[in-house]
Design a protein around this motif. Sequence first.
Motif, PDB file in Angstrom:
ATOM      1  N   ARG A  23       7.226  12.216  -4.048  1.00  0.00           N
ATOM      2  CA  ARG A  23       8.270  11.271  -4.168  1.00  0.00           C
ATOM      3  C   ARG A  23       8.424  11.141  -5.649  1.00  0.00           C
ATOM      4  NH1 ARG A  23       7.795   6.036  -6.675  1.00  0.00           N
ATOM      5  NH2 ARG A  23       6.413   5.383  -5.087  1.00  0.00           N
ATOM      6  N   LYS A  24       7.251  10.529  -6.363  1.00  0.00           N
ATOM      7  CA  LYS A  24       7.430  10.468  -7.800  1.00  0.00           C
ATOM      8  C   LYS A  24       7.697  11.897  -8.672  1.00  0.00           C
ATOM      9  CE  LYS A  24       3.857   6.700  -7.942  1.00  0.00           C
ATOM     10  NZ  LYS A  24       2.491   6.441  -8.109  1.00  0.00           N
ATOM     11  N   GLU A  25       7.056  12.926  -7.831  1.00  0.00           N
ATOM     12  CA  GLU A  25       7.259  14.202  -8.708  1.00  0.00           C
ATOM     13  C   GLU A  25       8.770  14.513  -8.598  1.00  0.00           C
ATOM     14  OE1 GLU A  25       7.232  17.622 -11.049  1.00  0.00           O
ATOM     15  OE2 GLU A  25       5.563  15.965 -10.886  1.00  0.00           O
ATOM     16  N   ILE A  26       9.316  14.281  -7.455  1.00  0.00           N
ATOM     17  CA  ILE A  26      10.760  14.646  -7.176  1.00  0.00           C
ATOM     18  C   ILE A  26      11.725  13.900  -8.443  1.00  0.00           C
ATOM     19  CG2 ILE A  26      12.841  14.046  -5.629  1.00  0.00           C
ATOM     20  CD1 ILE A  26      10.802  14.694  -3.276  1.00  0.00           C
ATOM     21  N   PHE A  27      11.308  12.465  -8.326  1.00  0.00           N
ATOM     22  CA  PHE A  27      11.919  11.764  -9.438  1.00  0.00           C
ATOM     23  C   PHE A  27      11.578  12.031 -10.935  1.00  0.00           C
ATOM     24  CE2 PHE A  27      13.063   9.726  -5.723  1.00  0.00           C
ATOM     25  CZ  PHE A  27      14.524   8.890  -5.918  1.00  0.00           C
ATOM     26  N   ASN A  28      10.645  12.826 -10.979  1.00  0.00           N
ATOM     27  CA  ASN A  28      10.285  13.103 -12.498  1.00  0.00           C
ATOM     28  C   ASN A  28      11.197  14.440 -13.022  1.00  0.00           C
ATOM     29  OD1 ASN A  28       8.350  11.345 -13.005  1.00  0.00           O
ATOM     30  ND2 ASN A  28       6.462  12.799 -12.455  1.00  0.00           N
ATOM     31  N   ARG A  29      11.761  15.048 -11.848  1.00  0.00           N
ATOM     32  CA  ARG A  29      12.700  16.046 -12.444  1.00  0.00           C
ATOM     33  C   ARG A  29      14.151  15.609 -12.202  1.00  0.00           C
ATOM     34  NH1 ARG A  29       9.974  21.054  -8.746  1.00  0.00           N
ATOM     35  NH2 ARG A  29       7.732  20.329  -9.107  1.00  0.00           N
ATOM     36  N   LYS A  30      14.951  16.378 -13.062  1.00  0.00           N
ATOM     37  CA  LYS A  30      16.588  15.699 -13.182  1.00  0.00           C
ATOM     38  C   LYS A  30      16.869  15.697 -11.570  1.00  0.00           C
ATOM     39  CE  LYS A  30      20.431  16.935 -15.505  1.00  0.00           C
ATOM     40  NZ  LYS A  30      20.884  15.582 -16.012  1.00  0.00           N
ATOM     41  N   ASN A  31      17.634  14.543 -11.266  1.00  0.00           N
ATOM     42  CA  ASN A  31      18.401  14.571 -10.206  1.00  0.00           C
ATOM     43  C   ASN A  31      19.376  13.130 -10.078  1.00  0.00           C
ATOM     44  OD1 ASN A  31      16.908  12.231  -8.602  1.00  0.00           O
ATOM     45  ND2 ASN A  31      15.012  13.619  -9.057  1.00  0.00           N
ATOM     46  N   ASP A  32      20.012  13.170  -9.320  1.00  0.00           N
ATOM     47  CA  ASP A  32      20.980  12.127  -9.224  1.00  0.00           C
ATOM     48  C   ASP A  32      20.308  10.853  -8.123  1.00  0.00           C
ATOM     49  OD1 ASP A  32      22.583  13.007 -11.465  1.00  0.00           O
ATOM     50  OD2 ASP A  32      23.529  14.212 -10.145  1.00  0.00           O
ATOM     51  N   LEU A  33      19.491  11.130  -7.538  1.00  0.00           N
ATOM     52  CA  LEU A  33      18.906  10.243  -6.385  1.00  0.00           C
ATOM     53  C   LEU A  33      18.747   8.857  -7.031  1.00  0.00           C
ATOM     54  CD1 LEU A  33      16.279  12.634  -4.973  1.00  0.00           C
ATOM     55  CD2 LEU A  33      18.517  11.944  -3.834  1.00  0.00           C
ATOM     56  N   LYS A  34      19.001   8.263  -5.963  1.00  0.00           N
ATOM     57  CA  LYS A  34      18.630   6.442  -6.169  1.00  0.00           C
ATOM     58  C   LYS A  34      17.483   6.258  -5.473  1.00  0.00           C
ATOM     59  CE  LYS A  34      21.974   5.768  -8.960  1.00  0.00           C
ATOM     60  NZ  LYS A  34      21.916   5.358 -10.487  1.00  0.00           N
ATOM     61  N   TYR A  35      16.522   5.615  -5.879  1.00  0.00           N
ATOM     62  CA  TYR A  35      15.396   5.340  -5.150  1.00  0.00           C
ATOM     63  C   TYR A  35      15.250   3.858  -4.720  1.00  0.00           C
ATOM     64  CZ  TYR A  35      10.316   4.698  -3.965  1.00  0.00           C
ATOM     65  OH  TYR A  35       9.172   4.203  -3.220  1.00  0.00           O
ATOM     66  N   SER A  36      14.972   3.611  -3.389  1.00  0.00           N
ATOM     67  CA  SER A  36      15.003   2.328  -2.888  1.00  0.00           C
ATOM     68  C   SER A  36      13.666   2.013  -2.984  1.00  0.00           C
ATOM     69  CB  SER A  36      15.712   2.128  -1.575  1.00  0.00           C
ATOM     70  OG  SER A  36      15.605   0.585  -1.251  1.00  0.00           O
ATOM     71  N   ILE A  37      13.291   0.764  -3.442  1.00  0.00           N
ATOM     72  CA  ILE A  37      11.669   0.553  -3.471  1.00  0.00           C
ATOM     73  C   ILE A  37      11.411  -0.400  -2.246  1.00  0.00           C
ATOM     74  CG2 ILE A  37       9.929  -0.783  -4.940  1.00  0.00           C
ATOM     75  CD1 ILE A  37      11.723  -0.163  -7.416  1.00  0.00           C
ATOM     76  N   SER A  38      10.527  -0.029  -1.492  1.00  0.00           N
ATOM     77  CA  SER A  38       9.940  -0.746  -0.357  1.00  0.00           C
ATOM     78  C   SER A  38       9.462  -1.905  -0.788  1.00  0.00           C
ATOM     79  CB  SER A  38       9.236  -0.018   0.678  1.00  0.00           C
ATOM     80  OG  SER A  38       9.732   1.242   1.015  1.00  0.00           O
ATOM     81  N   ALA A  39       9.603  -3.057   0.199  1.00  0.00           N
ATOM     82  CA  ALA A  39       8.451  -4.294   0.120  1.00  0.00           C
ATOM     83  C   ALA A  39       7.365  -4.271   1.016  1.00  0.00           C
ATOM     84  CB  ALA A  39       9.514  -5.623   0.510  1.00  0.00           C
ATOM     85  N   THR A  40       6.125  -5.003   0.608  1.00  0.00           N
ATOM     86  CA  THR A  40       5.013  -4.991   1.443  1.00  0.00           C
ATOM     87  C   THR A  40       4.198  -6.201   1.197  1.00  0.00           C
ATOM     88  OG1 THR A  40       3.133  -3.551   1.778  1.00  0.00           O
ATOM     89  CG2 THR A  40       3.788  -3.500  -0.590  1.00  0.00           C
ATOM     90  N   THR A  41       3.424  -6.559   2.145  1.00  0.00           N
ATOM     91  CA  THR A  41       2.410  -7.277   1.905  1.00  0.00           C
ATOM     92  C   THR A  41       0.914  -6.989   1.712  1.00  0.00           C
ATOM     93  OG1 THR A  41       2.000  -7.278   4.568  1.00  0.00           O
ATOM     94  CG2 THR A  41       3.829  -8.874   3.586  1.00  0.00           C
ATOM     95  N   ARG A  42       0.975  -5.784   1.541  1.00  0.00           N
ATOM     96  CA  ARG A  42      -0.383  -4.906   1.333  1.00  0.00           C
ATOM     97  C   ARG A  42      -0.836  -5.406  -0.266  1.00  0.00           C
ATOM     98  NH1 ARG A  42      -0.596  -0.915  -1.979  1.00  0.00           N
ATOM     99  NH2 ARG A  42       0.586   0.906  -1.815  1.00  0.00           N
ATOM    100  N   GLY A  43      -2.155  -5.443  -0.413  1.00  0.00           N
ATOM    101  CA  GLY A  43      -2.523  -5.779  -1.859  1.00  0.00           C
ATOM    102  C   GLY A  43      -2.102  -4.747  -2.978  1.00  0.00           C
ATOM    103  N   MET A  44      -1.957  -4.965  -3.856  1.00  0.00           N
ATOM    104  CA  MET A  44      -1.542  -3.867  -4.973  1.00  0.00           C
ATOM    105  C   MET A  44      -2.708  -2.948  -5.465  1.00  0.00           C
ATOM    106  SD  MET A  44       0.087  -4.537  -8.754  1.00  0.00           S
ATOM    107  CE  MET A  44       1.019  -6.003  -7.926  1.00  0.00           C
ATOM    108  N   ARG A  45      -2.744  -1.679  -5.354  1.00  0.00           N
ATOM    109  CA  ARG A  45      -3.657  -0.811  -5.877  1.00  0.00           C
ATOM    110  C   ARG A  45      -3.584  -0.721  -7.308  1.00  0.00           C
ATOM    111  NH1 ARG A  45      -1.823   3.226  -1.122  1.00  0.00           N
ATOM    112  NH2 ARG A  45      -3.224   2.268   0.813  1.00  0.00           N
ATOM    113  N   GLN A  46      -5.014  -0.183  -7.750  1.00  0.00           N
ATOM    114  CA  GLN A  46      -5.139   0.025  -9.128  1.00  0.00           C
ATOM    115  C   GLN A  46      -3.716   1.119  -9.711  1.00  0.00           C
ATOM    116  OE1 GLN A  46      -8.986   1.554 -10.340  1.00  0.00           O
ATOM    117  NE2 GLN A  46      -8.517   1.612 -12.584  1.00  0.00           N
ATOM    118  N   GLY A  47      -3.266   0.636 -10.811  1.00  0.00           N
ATOM    119  CA  GLY A  47      -2.139   1.468 -11.149  1.00  0.00           C
ATOM    120  C   GLY A  47      -0.664   1.058 -10.910  1.00  0.00           C
ATOM    121  N   GLU A  48      -0.632   0.467  -9.607  1.00  0.00           N
ATOM    122  CA  GLU A  48       0.580   0.110  -9.266  1.00  0.00           C
ATOM    123  C   GLU A  48       1.152  -1.032  -9.932  1.00  0.00           C
ATOM    124  OE1 GLU A  48       0.506   1.604  -4.654  1.00  0.00           O
ATOM    125  OE2 GLU A  48      -0.236  -0.357  -5.071  1.00  0.00           O
ATOM    126  N   LYS A  49       2.313  -1.151  -9.943  1.00  0.00           N
ATOM    127  CA  LYS A  49       3.307  -2.074 -10.589  1.00  0.00           C
ATOM    128  C   LYS A  49       4.369  -2.714  -9.795  1.00  0.00           C
ATOM    129  CE  LYS A  49       2.747  -0.301 -15.162  1.00  0.00           C
ATOM    130  NZ  LYS A  49       3.273   0.128 -16.655  1.00  0.00           N
TER     131      LYS A  49
END
Length: 206
Positions: A23-49
């Motif tokens: 998914r991240k690589e798809i969005f690193n490339r030029k496109n017109d997609l809109k990404y819907s961010i999921s909600a979660t109750t799991r803990g945040m992993r290192q590097g995540e925001k």
Amino acid sequence: MIENKGILFVLSGPSGVGKGTVRKEIFNRKNDLKYSISATTRGMRQGEKNGIDYFFKSKDEFQTLIEENKLLEYAKYVDNYYGTPRDYVEEMLAKGHDVFLEIEVQGALQVKKNFPDGVFIFLLPPSLEELKNRIVSRGTETNELVRNRLSEAKKEIRMMDNYDYAVLNDDVNRAVENVQSIIASEHLKRERVEKEYRKILEVELP
């Protein structure tokens, strides 16, 4: 002028298969997609925001979203909840934007009930052994959790017949190119184009 409604694309597959990486690589490339961010109750992993990788919620906060019907889908996976905020997806599709979801299998099947016209893509690992290696390499899972995730992965792979496409993730660039090809071809499907042209034919010329 043809004004197509957006297409909902859902990328799913077992934990550790590389959904986030693709998914991240798809969005690193030029496109017109809109990404819907999921909600979660799991803990945040290192590097995540928060607000970029996920909306991180407490279980009480997540329960409120469920009760207020503000999730397009939600699922409990290995003792954590995952869900997709409803309003953003519906608004983007209505405006003609394609929406791209990267979610767990249980959630994808719920989305299919709500949006049967969506395009569902299953991401496959090269092998179960490779899937195990990817999960272990995270360094965030206990041995018990690794066993649980592999057991769940076997069940999920058997659900592949609910999807429109299957993409092997043995090489990230190749997997991304295959997903992009699916997106392009879906816009050229006769039934999608025909539906919009029928609207044009119904308009009387001055």
